[in-house]
Design a protein around this motif. Structure first.
Motif, short mmCIF file in Angstrom:
data_model
loop_
_atom_site.label_atom_id
_atom_site.label_comp_id
_atom_site.label_asym_id
_atom_site.label_seq_id
_atom_site.Cartn_x
_atom_site.Cartn_y
_atom_site.Cartn_z
N GLY A 298 0.76 -1.11 -0.03
CA GLY A 298 0.10 0.00 0.06
C GLY A 298 0.77 1.12 0.05
O GLY A 298 0.26 2.11 -0.14
N VAL A 299 2.23 1.34 0.49
CA VAL A 299 2.98 2.12 0.37
C VAL A 299 3.30 2.59 -0.99
O VAL A 299 3.43 3.72 -1.64
CB VAL A 299 4.15 2.13 1.17
N TYR A 300 3.82 1.74 -1.82
CA TYR A 300 4.31 1.74 -3.38
C TYR A 300 3.60 1.31 -4.19
O TYR A 300 3.02 0.45 -4.12
CB TYR A 300 5.93 1.35 -3.25
N SER A 301 3.69 1.93 -5.13
CA SER A 301 3.07 1.65 -6.60
C SER A 301 3.90 1.93 -7.65
O SER A 301 4.45 2.93 -7.77
CB SER A 301 1.57 1.95 -6.62
N VAL A 302 3.72 1.34 -8.99
CA VAL A 302 4.54 1.83 -10.08
C VAL A 302 3.61 1.28 -11.24
O VAL A 302 3.12 -0.01 -11.43
CB VAL A 302 6.00 1.38 -9.91
N VAL A 303 3.50 2.14 -12.15
CA VAL A 303 3.13 1.58 -13.57
C VAL A 303 4.25 0.81 -14.15
O VAL A 303 5.33 1.45 -14.60
CB VAL A 303 2.71 2.87 -14.48
N PRO A 304 4.04 -0.40 -14.43
CA PRO A 304 5.40 -1.19 -15.03
C PRO A 304 5.93 -0.55 -16.39
O PRO A 304 5.16 -0.22 -17.17
CB PRO A 304 4.92 -2.53 -15.10
N PRO A 305 7.10 -0.44 -16.21
CA PRO A 305 7.93 0.34 -17.22
C PRO A 305 8.15 -0.83 -18.46
O PRO A 305 8.14 -1.92 -18.24
CB PRO A 305 9.30 0.65 -16.92
N GLU A 306 7.50 -0.50 -19.79
CA GLU A 306 7.64 -1.29 -20.86
C GLU A 306 9.06 -1.24 -21.31
O GLU A 306 9.19 -2.37 -22.15
CB GLU A 306 6.68 -0.62 -22.01
N ALA A 307 9.77 -0.38 -21.10
CA ALA A 307 11.21 -0.38 -21.20
C ALA A 307 12.04 0.50 -20.59
O ALA A 307 11.49 1.05 -19.72
CB ALA A 307 11.36 -0.09 -22.90
#
Length: 377
Positions: A298-307
């Motif tokens: 719940g603290v961290y999130s990230v849009v997964p990098p495509e590159a």
């Protein structure tokens, strides 16, 4: 006089990165040693050491420019100008293309070097925000509102720095159509082509999609050779002389040795081996990062990098990204770039294309600090 705008990301690195053991602030894959490069590229060291410590051909060694041109459809050595990194290429473009009354459109978040150059030369810079909720897609309405008949350059970084997003086909069309509508140049920074996480096919260049394209790249990010300080730009042949004349003022030339090593690294077999190394680091590293970010759910999130070798991590903690980065550095010896340096709060840029043990120890230190911050609440 225009107020001088410092290069926010590079200023931060210049002031903080030296002597830091856990440096996750860089944007390329873990650098190769000269020994690794010589082995992967099959370089004849005796011939290399016989190279004169002299000025090379100013616009770039012929063989090197031919190898660079071969990376693009329907390009020739005459379309290529070799520069001191992609940074010089960006500087030359701003100095060459922009004329009184022009504006430049850029997307945010992004690497701001070309836009910063334009601002410091006195030109208007217009910003189009990308939409995190849509995986950092382009805001079509904002782009349409930003572009007008005075727009000289639409600048893109694809794959993007800091998010790692690859432009979708729809977003590419938006940019091309916007440029065509006013006769603007598309200046495309493609230094992360070849760093894809889900495919071994490099992200397509904008070169060839539209007549007014300048493509910029370097040996730094996808190749793990930033110390060569070797980049290039690809432009219509008719524009090269104007860029070349400014290159003679800016640097005269890149170094002879850098050109020799880059030429060897871009030979097809060597390039395949070097990019395979990069993709291995990128793919393993992101999975390790994702695993590490789960420790404090719940603290961290990230849009997964495509590159790319990096991720733009969002955090939910009661402090600014500058405060978070400062505490990480002071208390844990870990360096990241706060999102404020890209104009985005509650984020930091994190490079994970690194040796696994080093990466895991750094992530453990981030989680240690996170635990202390949560305990303070």
């Amino acid at each position: 006089m225009t107020d001088f705008q410092a290069f926010a990301v590079e200023q931060y690195l210049s002031e903080t990165e030296h002597g830091v053991h856990f440096n996750f602030s860089e944007s390329g894959v873990h650098p190769m040693s000269y020994a690794e490069l010589i082995e992967l590229a099959g370089i004849d060291t005796e011939a290399l050491l016989a190279t004169l410590v002299d000025y090379p051909q100013v616009n770039g060694d012929q063989a090197l420019r031919e190898r660079i041109a071969a990376l693009y459809a329907n390009a020739h050595a005459e379309n290529v100008l070799v520069t001191v990194g992609a940074t010089e290429a960006n500087t030359l473009v701003a100095a060459t293309l922009l004329e009184p009354g022009d504006n430049l459109v850029r997307f945010s978040p992004t690497y701001e070097q070309l836009a910063g150059n334009a601002h410091n030369l006195g030109f208007e810079v217009r910003t189009v925000n990308m939409l995190e909720a849509r995986g950092w897609a382009i805001d079509a309405q904002a782009l349409a509102a930003a572009v007008d008949n005075d727009t000289r350059i639409i600048h893109i970084v694809n794959p993007n720095n800091p998010t790692g997003r690859i432009l979708s086909a729809a977003d590419r069309d938006l940019i091309i159509n916007a440029a065509k509508s006013v006769g603007a140049w598309i200046v495309t920074d493609e230094v992360y082509c070849g760093t894809e996480r889900h495919s071994d096919e490099p992200t397509p260049s904008f070169w060839g999609d539209y007549g007014r394209v300048i493509a910029i790249n370097s040996m730094s990010k996808a190749y793990g050779l930033p110390g060569l300080r070797l980049g290039w730009l690809l432009a219509p042949e008719s524009l090269i002389p104007a860029l070349w004349r400014r290159h003679e003022y800016a640097s005269i030339t890149a170094s002879m040795m850098s050109m020799q090593l880059a030429c060897a690294a871009l030979a097809p077999a060597a390039r395949d081996a070097i990019t395979a190394r990069a993709r291995g680091l990128i793919r393993r590293g992101f999975e390790t990062l994702r695993e590490g970010l789960k420790v404090h759910g719940g603290v961290y999130s990230v849009v997964p990098p495509e590159a790319s070798a990096m991720s733009f991590v969002k955090f939910e903690l009661p402090l600014s990204c500058d405060e978070f980065a400062a505490r990480l550095l002071a208390e844990e010896g870990v360096l990241v770039i706060p999102g404020s340096r890209f104009g985005v709060e509650q984020h930091f840029r994190f490079s994970s294309a690194l040796p696994d043990d080093h990466l895991r120890e750094g992530l453990a230190r981030i989680n240690d600090l996170t635990g202390r911050i949560l305990a303070e609440l």
